[in-house]
Design an enzyme around this catalytic site. Structure first.
Site, PDB file in Angstrom:
ATOM      1  N   ALA A  21       0.832  -1.365  -0.059  1.00  0.00           N
ATOM      2  CA  ALA A  21       0.045   0.035  -0.185  1.00  0.00           C
ATOM      3  C   ALA A  21       0.757   1.227  -0.021  1.00  0.00           C
ATOM      4  O   ALA A  21       1.874   1.531   0.885  1.00  0.00           O
ATOM      5  CB  ALA A  21      -1.081   0.208   1.127  1.00  0.00           C
ATOM      6  N   THR A  22       0.542   2.167  -0.953  1.00  0.00           N
ATOM      7  CA  THR A  22       1.087   3.508  -0.994  1.00  0.00           C
ATOM      8  C   THR A  22      -0.363   4.718  -0.978  1.00  0.00           C
ATOM      9  O   THR A  22      -1.013   4.068  -1.602  1.00  0.00           O
ATOM     10  CB  THR A  22       2.158   3.662  -1.996  1.00  0.00           C
ATOM     11  N   GLY A  23       0.297   5.711  -0.869  1.00  0.00           N
ATOM     12  CA  GLY A  23      -0.942   6.788  -1.140  1.00  0.00           C
ATOM     13  C   GLY A  23      -1.306   7.474   0.294  1.00  0.00           C
ATOM     14  O   GLY A  23      -2.399   7.960   0.324  1.00  0.00           O
ATOM     15  N   GLY A  24      -0.476   7.226   1.105  1.00  0.00           N
ATOM     16  CA  GLY A  24      -0.802   8.225   2.571  1.00  0.00           C
ATOM     17  C   GLY A  24      -1.322   7.222   3.662  1.00  0.00           C
ATOM     18  O   GLY A  24      -1.230   6.156   3.604  1.00  0.00           O
ATOM     19  N   CYS A  75       6.262  10.128  -4.622  1.00  0.00           N
ATOM     20  CA  CYS A  75       6.665  10.482  -3.214  1.00  0.00           C
ATOM     21  C   CYS A  75       8.229  10.161  -3.281  1.00  0.00           C
ATOM     22  O   CYS A  75       8.908  10.699  -2.142  1.00  0.00           O
ATOM     23  CB  CYS A  75       5.786   9.505  -2.412  1.00  0.00           C
TER      24      CYS A  75
END
Length: 203
Positions: A21-24, A75
């Site tokens: 998971a990435t995205g915050g 990022c």
């Protein structure tokens, strides 16, 4: 999945073997709560140290390419450039010679960028992934559409300047350092503010 929702993403994470998971923070928390083995990542905020014997022209070209990709939304893109104090002016010239960098030392203008990118100290979602010309327009500046990077001098690293945080747009800070040990300390200060354990770069 096309046009996914939070609900469909959560359902997907419950049925797979492993989640990456990435995205915050919210996405990572959701992955860790899925009941499946999960790998998550937080803020990037990449500091890049240009060492004393680096080819400044080569470093500037690569930094502009990396930091401008997808208007800085990635990022792992360069956020904060640390250059030797004695080569600071040469480094600025190398950036400007790419023809893709807009730079100012006008503190009043730099402050306007701080205020639009970080109103109240938090990242403004309206600058995320925007072009340099769009961000410039937000403070009343006409920046050419072929400019890929807005380069701004930072007051310091870590908590000394809000520009030391992750920006997710093509705004990049630059700061001189006295020696390599200080460069590492300033890079570390930024990462401890935001981005520890993610990425760093060295030329």
């Amino acid at each position: 999945i096309q046009n996914g929702t939070i609900e469909t993403t959560q359902e997907l994470m419950k049925v797979v073997d492993v989640v990456v998971a990435t995205g915050g923070g919210a996405m990572v928390k959701s992955a860790y709560s899925s009941g499946k083995p999960s790998f998550g990542v937080g803020a990037g905020n990449v500091p890049v140290i240009v060492d004393n014997d680096a080819d400044l022209e080569d470093a500037a070209t690569k930094i502009v390419t990396g930091a401008s990709f997808d208007n800085g939304i990635i990022c792992s893109h360069e956020q904060f450039v640390l250059v030797p104090q004695e080569k600071y002016r040469d480094a600025l010239k190398s950036f400007e010679d790419t023809g893709k960098v807009w730079f100012t030392e006008d503190e009043e203008v730099v402050q306007k960028f701080r205020d639009v990118v970080f109103p109240d100290g938090s990242l403004n979602k309206d600058v995320v992934g925007r072009s340099c010309s769009e961000i410039g327009a937000m403070i009343g500046l006409d920046i050419a559409t072929d400019v890929r990077i807005i380069l701004l001098p930072a007051r310091g690293a870590g908590t000394d300047d809000v520009l030391a945080k992750e920006k997710l747009c093509p705004v990049v800070a630059i700061l001189p350092y006295k020696d390599f040990k200080e460069a590492v300390a300033k890079a570390k200060a930024n990462l401890l503010l935001e981005g520890a354990g993610h990425s760093a770069a060295l030329h």
